[in-house]
Scaffold this motif. Structure first.
Motif, PDB file in Angstrom:
ATOM      1  N   THR A 103       5.954  39.436  55.092  1.00 34.01           N
ATOM      2  CA  THR A 103       5.459  39.698  53.646  1.00 34.01           C
ATOM      3  C   THR A 103       4.654  40.776  53.416  1.00 34.01           C
ATOM      4  O   THR A 103       4.156  41.499  54.251  1.00 34.01           O
ATOM      5  N   LYS A 104       4.499  41.228  52.048  1.00 35.53           N
ATOM      6  CA  LYS A 104       3.752  42.240  51.657  1.00 35.53           C
ATOM      7  C   LYS A 104       2.481  42.249  52.239  1.00 35.53           C
ATOM      8  O   LYS A 104       1.793  43.135  52.856  1.00 35.53           O
ATOM      9  N   GLU A 105       1.739  40.957  52.543  1.00 30.81           N
ATOM     10  CA  GLU A 105       0.539  40.847  52.851  1.00 30.81           C
ATOM     11  C   GLU A 105       0.341  41.186  54.249  1.00 30.81           C
ATOM     12  O   GLU A 105      -0.682  41.377  54.914  1.00 30.81           O
ATOM     13  N   MET A 165       7.022  46.582  47.044  1.00 30.26           N
ATOM     14  CA  MET A 165       7.344  45.198  47.540  1.00 30.26           C
ATOM     15  C   MET A 165       6.738  44.340  46.388  1.00 30.26           C
ATOM     16  O   MET A 165       5.635  44.658  46.003  1.00 30.26           O
ATOM     17  N   GLU A 204       5.348  40.977  44.901  1.00 25.28           N
ATOM     18  CA  GLU A 204       4.198  39.880  45.691  1.00 25.28           C
ATOM     19  C   GLU A 204       4.926  38.556  46.039  1.00 25.28           C
ATOM     20  O   GLU A 204       5.794  37.917  45.422  1.00 25.28           O
ATOM     21  N   LEU A 249       6.026  51.117  51.199  1.00 23.87           N
ATOM     22  CA  LEU A 249       6.745  49.885  51.005  1.00 23.87           C
ATOM     23  C   LEU A 249       5.816  48.897  50.397  1.00 23.87           C
ATOM     24  O   LEU A 249       6.088  48.120  49.482  1.00 23.87           O
ATOM     25  N   PHE A 250       4.733  49.234  50.508  1.00 22.85           N
ATOM     26  CA  PHE A 250       3.512  48.166  50.074  1.00 22.85           C
ATOM     27  C   PHE A 250       3.644  48.263  48.582  1.00 22.85           C
ATOM     28  O   PHE A 250       3.341  47.307  47.791  1.00 22.85           O
ATOM     29  N   LYS A 251       3.735  49.539  47.936  1.00 19.19           N
ATOM     30  CA  LYS A 251       3.948  49.533  46.397  1.00 19.19           C
ATOM     31  C   LYS A 251       4.990  49.114  45.898  1.00 19.19           C
ATOM     32  O   LYS A 251       5.246  48.705  44.632  1.00 19.19           O
ATOM     33  N   LEU A 294       2.202  43.213  56.099  1.00 23.62           N
ATOM     34  CA  LEU A 294       2.549  44.511  56.504  1.00 23.62           C
ATOM     35  C   LEU A 294       1.915  45.153  57.481  1.00 23.62           C
ATOM     36  O   LEU A 294       2.353  45.804  58.382  1.00 23.62           O
ATOM     37  N   ARG A 318      15.605  43.499  54.175  1.00 27.68           N
ATOM     38  CA  ARG A 318      14.711  42.921  53.420  1.00 27.68           C
ATOM     39  C   ARG A 318      15.552  41.458  53.149  1.00 27.68           C
ATOM     40  O   ARG A 318      16.842  41.520  52.920  1.00 27.68           O
ATOM     41  N   ASN A 333      11.838  38.760  49.729  1.00 30.63           N
ATOM     42  CA  ASN A 333      10.626  39.461  49.719  1.00 30.63           C
ATOM     43  C   ASN A 333       9.907  39.566  51.074  1.00 30.63           C
ATOM     44  O   ASN A 333       8.695  39.697  51.184  1.00 30.63           O
ATOM     45  N   LYS A 334      10.691  39.601  52.116  1.00 29.04           N
ATOM     46  CA  LYS A 334      10.342  39.917  53.390  1.00 29.04           C
ATOM     47  C   LYS A 334      10.916  41.102  54.059  1.00 29.04           C
ATOM     48  O   LYS A 334      12.217  41.175  53.741  1.00 29.04           O
TER      49      LYS A 334
END
Length: 130
Positions: free
Chosen positions: A104-106, A128, A130, A124-126, A108, A12, A15-16
């Motif tokens: 980024t989270k969006e 990471m 925003e 990971l979504f939970k 994934l 990471r 935030n990516k």
């Protein structure tokens, strides 16, 4: 059924996370986290440092374990220990992969993950930011 044990790096930066696309084998073109097998006498962390150096010509710092993913593929059972990692030095040169992306989270779910790696994406979504 044969069990294959591997370690995977969730690299990471800002935030990516770094995702790679396989360039060979049965799962060619599927997206995954850079990973590899643990050799005899290695800790999972040592194996991950070695594998990333071999596959991506990059030195990493291995952080805490995120999860162990257990997944049954048709021909084998995969046991994958997944760790946070950060680049210490190197440029993430693709030696065995055909493509890579920082997500980024969006983003994934914007690539076609291999099934075992997809299991990690929900976690990971939970985790990471925003």
């Amino acid at each position: 059924m044969k069990t294959v044990s591997v370690v995977a790096a969730v690299i990471r930066h800002e935030n990516k996370i770094f995702a790679t696309q396989r360039g060979y084998g049965e799962f060619k073109d599927g997206w995954e986290f850079p990973s590899g097998k643990v050799e005899p006498g290695e800790t999972p962390e040592e194996a991950l440092v070695r594998e990333i150096r071999e596959e991506l010509d990059t030195d990493i710092a291995v952080g805490e374990r995120i999860a162990r993913i257990e997944y049954d593929y048709p021909a084998f059972h995969l046991s994958m220990d997944c760790f946070w990692a950060e680049v210490l030095s190197g440029d993430l040169v693709l030696r065995e992969h055909e493509a890579a992306r920082w997500l980024t989270k969006e983003e994934l779910y914007s690539v076609d993950w291999l099934p075992a790696d997809l299991e990690l994406i929900g976690k990971l979504f939970k985790l990471m930011v925003e």
